[in-house]
Design a protein around this motif. Structure first.
Motif, PDB file in Angstrom:
ATOM      1  N   GLU A  67     -43.211  17.439 -18.174  1.00  0.00           N
ATOM      2  CA  GLU A  67     -42.838  17.498 -16.761  1.00  0.00           C
ATOM      3  C   GLU A  67     -41.329  17.646 -16.577  1.00  0.00           C
ATOM      4  O   GLU A  67     -40.860  18.279 -15.629  1.00  0.00           O
ATOM      5  N   SER A  68     -40.566  17.070 -17.498  1.00  0.00           N
ATOM      6  CA  SER A  68     -39.106  17.135 -17.374  1.00  0.00           C
ATOM      7  C   SER A  68     -38.555  18.524 -17.680  1.00  0.00           C
ATOM      8  O   SER A  68     -37.370  18.783 -17.441  1.00  0.00           O
ATOM      9  N   CYS A  69     -39.406  19.421 -18.171  1.00  0.00           N
ATOM     10  CA  CYS A  69     -38.949  20.789 -18.447  1.00  0.00           C
ATOM     11  C   CYS A  69     -38.506  21.517 -17.176  1.00  0.00           C
ATOM     12  O   CYS A  69     -37.797  22.526 -17.255  1.00  0.00           O
ATOM     13  N   VAL A 105     -29.435  29.405  -5.657  1.00  0.00           N
ATOM     14  CA  VAL A 105     -29.474  29.054  -7.077  1.00  0.00           C
ATOM     15  C   VAL A 105     -28.186  29.544  -7.718  1.00  0.00           C
ATOM     16  O   VAL A 105     -27.788  30.690  -7.532  1.00  0.00           O
ATOM     17  N   LEU A 106     -27.536  28.673  -8.471  1.00  0.00           N
ATOM     18  CA  LEU A 106     -26.227  28.985  -9.027  1.00  0.00           C
ATOM     19  C   LEU A 106     -26.324  29.981 -10.178  1.00  0.00           C
ATOM     20  O   LEU A 106     -27.187  29.874 -11.044  1.00  0.00           O
ATOM     21  N   ASN A 107     -25.419  30.968 -10.163  1.00  0.00           N
ATOM     22  CA  ASN A 107     -25.270  31.923 -11.269  1.00  0.00           C
ATOM     23  C   ASN A 107     -26.569  32.647 -11.605  1.00  0.00           C
ATOM     24  O   ASN A 107     -26.936  32.791 -12.772  1.00  0.00           O
ATOM     25  N   SER A 108     -27.270  33.115 -10.578  1.00  0.00           N
ATOM     26  CA  SER A 108     -28.496  33.877 -10.793  1.00  0.00           C
ATOM     27  C   SER A 108     -28.354  35.229 -10.106  1.00  0.00           C
ATOM     28  O   SER A 108     -28.480  35.326  -8.883  1.00  0.00           O
ATOM     29  N   PRO A 109     -28.084  36.281 -10.881  1.00  0.00           N
ATOM     30  CA  PRO A 109     -27.852  37.587 -10.278  1.00  0.00           C
ATOM     31  C   PRO A 109     -29.092  38.204  -9.650  1.00  0.00           C
ATOM     32  O   PRO A 109     -28.998  39.104  -8.833  1.00  0.00           O
ATOM     33  N   SER A 110     -30.277  37.745 -10.020  1.00  0.00           N
ATOM     34  CA  SER A 110     -31.506  38.281  -9.446  1.00  0.00           C
ATOM     35  C   SER A 110     -32.259  37.162  -8.748  1.00  0.00           C
ATOM     36  O   SER A 110     -31.851  36.003  -8.754  1.00  0.00           O
ATOM     37  N   ALA A 111     -33.383  37.540  -8.142  1.00  0.00           N
ATOM     38  CA  ALA A 111     -34.192  36.552  -7.426  1.00  0.00           C
ATOM     39  C   ALA A 111     -35.135  35.799  -8.359  1.00  0.00           C
ATOM     40  O   ALA A 111     -35.868  34.922  -7.906  1.00  0.00           O
ATOM     41  N   THR A 112     -35.095  36.096  -9.655  1.00  0.00           N
ATOM     42  CA  THR A 112     -36.062  35.511 -10.583  1.00  0.00           C
ATOM     43  C   THR A 112     -35.990  33.991 -10.595  1.00  0.00           C
ATOM     44  O   THR A 112     -37.016  33.303 -10.490  1.00  0.00           O
ATOM     45  N   ASP A 113     -34.789  33.445 -10.730  1.00  0.00           N
ATOM     46  CA  ASP A 113     -34.663  31.991 -10.774  1.00  0.00           C
ATOM     47  C   ASP A 113     -34.984  31.361  -9.426  1.00  0.00           C
ATOM     48  O   ASP A 113     -35.500  30.246  -9.361  1.00  0.00           O
ATOM     49  N   VAL A 114     -34.661  32.057  -8.342  1.00  0.00           N
ATOM     50  CA  VAL A 114     -35.012  31.536  -7.020  1.00  0.00           C
ATOM     51  C   VAL A 114     -36.527  31.421  -6.901  1.00  0.00           C
ATOM     52  O   VAL A 114     -37.059  30.400  -6.448  1.00  0.00           O
ATOM     53  N   GLU A 115     -37.237  32.459  -7.323  1.00  0.00           N
ATOM     54  CA  GLU A 115     -38.701  32.430  -7.308  1.00  0.00           C
ATOM     55  C   GLU A 115     -39.219  31.279  -8.160  1.00  0.00           C
ATOM     56  O   GLU A 115     -40.154  30.566  -7.766  1.00  0.00           O
ATOM     57  N   ALA A 116     -38.618  31.091  -9.330  1.00  0.00           N
ATOM     58  CA  ALA A 116     -39.071  30.037 -10.232  1.00  0.00           C
ATOM     59  C   ALA A 116     -38.842  28.657  -9.627  1.00  0.00           C
ATOM     60  O   ALA A 116     -39.710  27.776  -9.707  1.00  0.00           O
ATOM     61  N   VAL A 117     -37.679  28.458  -9.018  1.00  0.00           N
ATOM     62  CA  VAL A 117     -37.385  27.168  -8.390  1.00  0.00           C
ATOM     63  C   VAL A 117     -38.369  26.887  -7.261  1.00  0.00           C
ATOM     64  O   VAL A 117     -38.910  25.776  -7.138  1.00  0.00           O
ATOM     65  N   LEU A 118     -38.616  27.885  -6.437  1.00  0.00           N
ATOM     66  CA  LEU A 118     -39.559  27.694  -5.337  1.00  0.00           C
ATOM     67  C   LEU A 118     -40.968  27.429  -5.862  1.00  0.00           C
ATOM     68  O   LEU A 118     -41.722  26.643  -5.273  1.00  0.00           O
ATOM     69  N   ALA A 119     -41.315  28.065  -6.979  1.00  0.00           N
ATOM     70  CA  ALA A 119     -42.628  27.819  -7.583  1.00  0.00           C
ATOM     71  C   ALA A 119     -42.757  26.367  -8.016  1.00  0.00           C
ATOM     72  O   ALA A 119     -43.801  25.729  -7.828  1.00  0.00           O
ATOM     73  N   VAL A 120     -41.685  25.831  -8.603  1.00  0.00           N
ATOM     74  CA  VAL A 120     -41.711  24.424  -9.017  1.00  0.00           C
ATOM     75  C   VAL A 120     -41.905  23.511  -7.810  1.00  0.00           C
ATOM     76  O   VAL A 120     -42.728  22.591  -7.820  1.00  0.00           O
ATOM     77  N   ILE A 121     -41.143  23.774  -6.761  1.00  0.00           N
ATOM     78  CA  ILE A 121     -41.218  22.898  -5.590  1.00  0.00           C
ATOM     79  C   ILE A 121     -42.598  22.994  -4.937  1.00  0.00           C
ATOM     80  O   ILE A 121     -43.137  21.992  -4.449  1.00  0.00           O
ATOM     81  N   ARG A 122     -43.191  24.182  -4.949  1.00  0.00           N
ATOM     82  CA  ARG A 122     -44.567  24.308  -4.445  1.00  0.00           C
ATOM     83  C   ARG A 122     -45.513  23.444  -5.271  1.00  0.00           C
ATOM     84  O   ARG A 122     -46.403  22.773  -4.732  1.00  0.00           O
ATOM     85  N   LEU A 123     -45.322  23.460  -6.586  1.00  0.00           N
ATOM     86  CA  LEU A 123     -46.188  22.680  -7.464  1.00  0.00           C
ATOM     87  C   LEU A 123     -46.054  21.182  -7.216  1.00  0.00           C
ATOM     88  O   LEU A 123     -47.007  20.429  -7.426  1.00  0.00           O
ATOM     89  N   THR A 124     -44.877  20.741  -6.767  1.00  0.00           N
ATOM     90  CA  THR A 124     -44.692  19.305  -6.535  1.00  0.00           C
ATOM     91  C   THR A 124     -45.590  18.787  -5.420  1.00  0.00           C
ATOM     92  O   THR A 124     -45.835  17.583  -5.333  1.00  0.00           O
ATOM     93  N   HIS A 125     -46.084  19.683  -4.571  1.00  0.00           N
ATOM     94  CA  HIS A 125     -46.966  19.252  -3.486  1.00  0.00           C
ATOM     95  C   HIS A 125     -48.317  18.776  -4.013  1.00  0.00           C
ATOM     96  O   HIS A 125     -48.985  17.960  -3.374  1.00  0.00           O
ATOM     97  N   ALA A 129     -46.718  14.184 -10.996  1.00  0.00           N
ATOM     98  CA  ALA A 129     -45.701  14.022 -12.039  1.00  0.00           C
ATOM     99  C   ALA A 129     -44.493  14.916 -11.772  1.00  0.00           C
ATOM    100  O   ALA A 129     -43.343  14.507 -11.972  1.00  0.00           O
ATOM    101  N   LEU A 130     -44.745  16.134 -11.314  1.00  0.00           N
ATOM    102  CA  LEU A 130     -43.634  17.025 -10.982  1.00  0.00           C
ATOM    103  C   LEU A 130     -42.922  16.558  -9.717  1.00  0.00           C
ATOM    104  O   LEU A 130     -41.703  16.691  -9.598  1.00  0.00           O
ATOM    105  N   ARG A 131     -43.699  16.018  -8.789  1.00  0.00           N
ATOM    106  CA  ARG A 131     -43.075  15.503  -7.566  1.00  0.00           C
ATOM    107  C   ARG A 131     -42.124  14.354  -7.895  1.00  0.00           C
ATOM    108  O   ARG A 131     -41.035  14.248  -7.310  1.00  0.00           O
ATOM    109  N   ALA A 132     -42.521  13.511  -8.841  1.00  0.00           N
ATOM    110  CA  ALA A 132     -41.655  12.399  -9.244  1.00  0.00           C
ATOM    111  C   ALA A 132     -40.347  12.922  -9.833  1.00  0.00           C
ATOM    112  O   ALA A 132     -39.263  12.415  -9.518  1.00  0.00           O
TER     113      ALA A 132
END
Length: 218
Positions: A67-69, A105-125, A129-132
């Motif tokens: 989960e900490s990944c 998202v810091l130092n991300s020239p494309s939207a890839t990391d933004v998509e990934a971050v939003l995917a994580v936050i969606r999963l926290t719902h 364990a991810l929400r924690a």
């Protein structure tokens, strides 16, 4: 007797902090992709390690549990907000500064990391364990924002006005991010969506911090 000098170093060369940071971030990206594709429970540490091209031993050296990944990717959002606050000119309104300088998202020239971050936050719902993990990072973010405000104003970071201001900023960032998640759930990240996100964050910050510490207003 001939002086042969020190014995050559054996084994792998030491890993620098930058190499470690990059490897953690790469693992985080693969872990988030797997979590999104097959769910947290169905994803093993072995799968994350294999997708990342590292051994399980290396994986667990970087992360105490799977989960900490997600932490390196989520931290990039906190770093982005902290960085833009550090660059806040003393004679400029914070909301206007965010409109011109903020990136989600810091130092991300494309939207890839933004998509990934939003995917994580969606999963926290749906993944406690991810929400924690997410809530722990948000709590750390509040401390970070207080330190930034303290450095800007000269007021101690544990002073009540600074702590309240940091909490308000943290809440504004969360609300604006939640709006972006909702907007991009089906259409994905677009330049217009990111522009609206920046505007929403600036509006939220303006609403909750009409008199930010040290903003120079009477």
């Amino acid at each position: 007797m001939v002086d042969r000098g020190p014995a050559p170093r054996r084994g792998r060369p030491p890993v620098s902090d930058e190499q470690r940071r990059r490897q953690r971030l790469a693992i985080s990206r693969h872990a988030v992709r797997l979590f999104s594709e097959q769910g947290l429970a169905a994803t093993s540490g072995e799968q994350i390690a294999r997708a990342s091209g590292v051994s399980e031993r290396t994986l667990w050296r970087h992360f105490p549990h799977k989960e900490s990944c997600v932490e390196p990717l989520l931290t990039k959002t906190i770093d982005a907000f902290r960085t833009v606050l550090h660059a806040w000119p003393p004679d400029v309104d914070l909301a206007e500064h965010l409109r011109s300088a903020y990136q989600p998202v810091l130092n991300s020239p494309s939207a890839t990391d933004v998509e990934a971050v939003l995917a994580v936050i969606r999963l926290t719902h749906d993944e406690p364990a991810l929400r924690a993990a997410y809530l722990v990072l948000r709590e750390r973010a509040e401390d970070t924002l207080a330190e930034v405000l303290s450095a800007r104003t000269g007021v101690p970071s544990d002073a009540l006005p600074v702590r309240v201001e940091a909490a308000a900023m943290n809440a504004a960032l969360k609300v604006a991010t939640d709006d972006l998640i909702h907007e991009t759930a089906e259409s994905g990240i677009t330049p217009d969506a990111l522009l609206r996100h920046r505007e929403h964050l600036a509006d939220a910050i303006s609403f909750v911090t009409r008199r930010a510490p040290g903003d120079g207003r009477d």
